[in-house]
Design a protein around this motif. Sequence first.
Motif, PDB file in Angstrom:
ATOM      1  N   GLU A   1     -28.776   2.962 -33.689  1.00  0.00           N
ATOM      2  CA  GLU A   1     -27.740   3.953 -34.019  1.00  0.00           C
ATOM      3  C   GLU A   1     -27.487   3.972 -35.523  1.00  0.00           C
ATOM      4  O   GLU A   1     -27.345   5.027 -36.129  1.00  0.00           O
ATOM      5  CB  GLU A   1     -26.445   3.664 -33.260  1.00  0.00           C
ATOM      6  CG  GLU A   1     -25.367   4.704 -33.465  1.00  0.00           C
ATOM      7  CD  GLU A   1     -25.771   6.110 -33.032  1.00  0.00           C
ATOM      8  OE1 GLU A   1     -25.282   7.079 -33.651  1.00  0.00           O
ATOM      9  OE2 GLU A   1     -26.579   6.263 -32.103  1.00  0.00           O
ATOM     10  N   THR A   2     -27.467   2.795 -36.143  1.00  0.00           N
ATOM     11  CA  THR A   2     -27.285   2.712 -37.591  1.00  0.00           C
ATOM     12  C   THR A   2     -28.434   3.394 -38.328  1.00  0.00           C
ATOM     13  O   THR A   2     -28.219   4.169 -39.261  1.00  0.00           O
ATOM     14  CB  THR A   2     -27.175   1.236 -38.034  1.00  0.00           C
ATOM     15  OG1 THR A   2     -26.047   0.643 -37.394  1.00  0.00           O
ATOM     16  CG2 THR A   2     -27.037   1.111 -39.536  1.00  0.00           C
ATOM     17  N   ALA A   3     -29.653   3.128 -37.893  1.00  0.00           N
ATOM     18  CA  ALA A   3     -30.824   3.738 -38.543  1.00  0.00           C
ATOM     19  C   ALA A   3     -30.816   5.254 -38.354  1.00  0.00           C
ATOM     20  O   ALA A   3     -31.039   6.014 -39.297  1.00  0.00           O
ATOM     21  CB  ALA A   3     -32.113   3.141 -37.987  1.00  0.00           C
ATOM     22  N   TYR A   4     -30.536   5.704 -37.131  1.00  0.00           N
ATOM     23  CA  TYR A   4     -30.522   7.144 -36.849  1.00  0.00           C
ATOM     24  C   TYR A   4     -29.423   7.841 -37.643  1.00  0.00           C
ATOM     25  O   TYR A   4     -29.656   8.879 -38.265  1.00  0.00           O
ATOM     26  CB  TYR A   4     -30.329   7.390 -35.351  1.00  0.00           C
ATOM     27  CG  TYR A   4     -30.198   8.843 -35.017  1.00  0.00           C
ATOM     28  CD1 TYR A   4     -31.311   9.668 -35.005  1.00  0.00           C
ATOM     29  CD2 TYR A   4     -28.957   9.397 -34.740  1.00  0.00           C
ATOM     30  CE1 TYR A   4     -31.201  11.019 -34.726  1.00  0.00           C
ATOM     31  CE2 TYR A   4     -28.832  10.742 -34.456  1.00  0.00           C
ATOM     32  CZ  TYR A   4     -29.952  11.549 -34.445  1.00  0.00           C
ATOM     33  OH  TYR A   4     -29.832  12.882 -34.171  1.00  0.00           O
ATOM     34  N   THR A   5     -28.246   7.263 -37.664  1.00  0.00           N
ATOM     35  CA  THR A   5     -27.127   7.849 -38.407  1.00  0.00           C
ATOM     36  C   THR A   5     -27.444   7.903 -39.894  1.00  0.00           C
ATOM     37  O   THR A   5     -27.121   8.880 -40.567  1.00  0.00           O
ATOM     38  CB  THR A   5     -25.835   7.048 -38.150  1.00  0.00           C
ATOM     39  OG1 THR A   5     -25.573   7.048 -36.753  1.00  0.00           O
ATOM     40  CG2 THR A   5     -24.650   7.638 -38.879  1.00  0.00           C
ATOM     41  N   GLY A   6     -28.092   6.866 -40.398  1.00  0.00           N
ATOM     42  CA  GLY A   6     -28.476   6.854 -41.817  1.00  0.00           C
ATOM     43  C   GLY A   6     -29.405   8.000 -42.158  1.00  0.00           C
ATOM     44  O   GLY A   6     -29.249   8.668 -43.177  1.00  0.00           O
ATOM     45  N   ILE A   7     -30.368   8.270 -41.296  1.00  0.00           N
ATOM     46  CA  ILE A   7     -31.295   9.384 -41.519  1.00  0.00           C
ATOM     47  C   ILE A   7     -30.533  10.703 -41.477  1.00  0.00           C
ATOM     48  O   ILE A   7     -30.645  11.540 -42.362  1.00  0.00           O
ATOM     49  CB  ILE A   7     -32.416   9.396 -40.465  1.00  0.00           C
ATOM     50  CG1 ILE A   7     -33.324   8.182 -40.624  1.00  0.00           C
ATOM     51  CG2 ILE A   7     -33.237  10.679 -40.564  1.00  0.00           C
ATOM     52  CD1 ILE A   7     -34.300   7.992 -39.474  1.00  0.00           C
ATOM     53  N   LYS A   8     -29.747  10.870 -40.420  1.00  0.00           N
ATOM     54  CA  LYS A   8     -29.008  12.127 -40.228  1.00  0.00           C
ATOM     55  C   LYS A   8     -28.053  12.381 -41.391  1.00  0.00           C
ATOM     56  O   LYS A   8     -28.019  13.474 -41.947  1.00  0.00           O
ATOM     57  CB  LYS A   8     -28.252  12.069 -38.894  1.00  0.00           C
ATOM     58  CG  LYS A   8     -27.663  13.388 -38.469  1.00  0.00           C
ATOM     59  CD  LYS A   8     -27.086  13.276 -37.075  1.00  0.00           C
ATOM     60  CE  LYS A   8     -25.686  12.747 -37.182  1.00  0.00           C
ATOM     61  NZ  LYS A   8     -24.936  12.715 -35.954  1.00  0.00           N
ATOM     62  N   ASN A   9     -27.316  11.366 -41.787  1.00  0.00           N
ATOM     63  CA  ASN A   9     -26.367  11.527 -42.897  1.00  0.00           C
ATOM     64  C   ASN A   9     -27.076  11.745 -44.217  1.00  0.00           C
ATOM     65  O   ASN A   9     -26.611  12.511 -45.061  1.00  0.00           O
ATOM     66  CB  ASN A   9     -25.441  10.307 -42.993  1.00  0.00           C
ATOM     67  CG  ASN A   9     -24.465  10.231 -41.849  1.00  0.00           C
ATOM     68  OD1 ASN A   9     -24.248  11.201 -41.132  1.00  0.00           O
ATOM     69  ND2 ASN A   9     -23.886   9.072 -41.643  1.00  0.00           N
ATOM     70  N   GLY A  10     -28.210  11.083 -44.403  1.00  0.00           N
ATOM     71  CA  GLY A  10     -28.978  11.265 -45.631  1.00  0.00           C
ATOM     72  C   GLY A  10     -29.442  12.698 -45.795  1.00  0.00           C
ATOM     73  O   GLY A  10     -29.342  13.279 -46.875  1.00  0.00           O
ATOM     74  N   PHE A  11     -29.925  13.292 -44.720  1.00  0.00           N
ATOM     75  CA  PHE A  11     -30.375  14.676 -44.815  1.00  0.00           C
ATOM     76  C   PHE A  11     -29.203  15.628 -44.959  1.00  0.00           C
ATOM     77  O   PHE A  11     -29.303  16.624 -45.675  1.00  0.00           O
ATOM     78  CB  PHE A  11     -31.268  15.050 -43.632  1.00  0.00           C
ATOM     79  CG  PHE A  11     -32.656  14.517 -43.796  1.00  0.00           C
ATOM     80  CD1 PHE A  11     -33.503  15.025 -44.763  1.00  0.00           C
ATOM     81  CD2 PHE A  11     -33.105  13.480 -43.012  1.00  0.00           C
ATOM     82  CE1 PHE A  11     -34.773  14.525 -44.940  1.00  0.00           C
ATOM     83  CE2 PHE A  11     -34.379  12.967 -43.172  1.00  0.00           C
ATOM     84  CZ  PHE A  11     -35.212  13.495 -44.144  1.00  0.00           C
ATOM     85  N   SER A  12     -28.094  15.342 -44.305  1.00  0.00           N
ATOM     86  CA  SER A  12     -26.902  16.185 -44.493  1.00  0.00           C
ATOM     87  C   SER A  12     -26.464  16.143 -45.942  1.00  0.00           C
ATOM     88  O   SER A  12     -26.111  17.160 -46.523  1.00  0.00           O
ATOM     89  CB  SER A  12     -25.758  15.696 -43.592  1.00  0.00           C
ATOM     90  OG  SER A  12     -26.086  15.875 -42.243  1.00  0.00           O
ATOM     91  N   TYR A  13     -26.498  14.965 -46.543  1.00  0.00           N
ATOM     92  CA  TYR A  13     -26.138  14.809 -47.952  1.00  0.00           C
ATOM     93  C   TYR A  13     -27.046  15.650 -48.842  1.00  0.00           C
ATOM     94  O   TYR A  13     -26.597  16.361 -49.713  1.00  0.00           O
ATOM     95  CB  TYR A  13     -26.209  13.327 -48.340  1.00  0.00           C
ATOM     96  CG  TYR A  13     -26.032  13.073 -49.809  1.00  0.00           C
ATOM     97  CD1 TYR A  13     -24.758  13.079 -50.383  1.00  0.00           C
ATOM     98  CD2 TYR A  13     -27.117  12.834 -50.647  1.00  0.00           C
ATOM     99  CE1 TYR A  13     -24.577  12.856 -51.730  1.00  0.00           C
ATOM    100  CE2 TYR A  13     -26.951  12.621 -52.004  1.00  0.00           C
ATOM    101  CZ  TYR A  13     -25.676  12.621 -52.532  1.00  0.00           C
ATOM    102  OH  TYR A  13     -25.505  12.404 -53.869  1.00  0.00           O
TER     103      TYR A  13
END
Length: 118
Positions: A99-111
């Motif tokens: 979940e941490t890895a997935y959220t990091g990817i998702k948030n990184g692209f949103s950023y």
Amino acid sequence: MEELNIINEAYINQKNKYEESIKTFADKLEEKINFLKEKASDVEQSARVTYENRVDLLKQKKDEALDHYQKIRETSESKWSEVKGEASAKINDLKDETETAYTGIKNGFSYLFDKFKS
């Protein structure tokens, strides 16, 4: 007549300076555009590498979960009570990590998307 020539010369000089300033502006703008294109390419490559690394991590975690699943399937009913706590902790750790890895990817692209919008 000489005054007219001086005025025309002044007008031509102003026009030439104005044209030169526009050309200089366009040249500097071209340099900035090229710089931004290069940076965009660097960001794109960096984002791709980061994304691929995170995806690889998620694949590794999925494989760990499947290995764990297989071990649990092979555990006899009598041994299940002995390994139940350890198994539960292991799968919870895997869930948290993924979940941490997935959220990091998702948030990184949103950023990144937000940065490109502004």
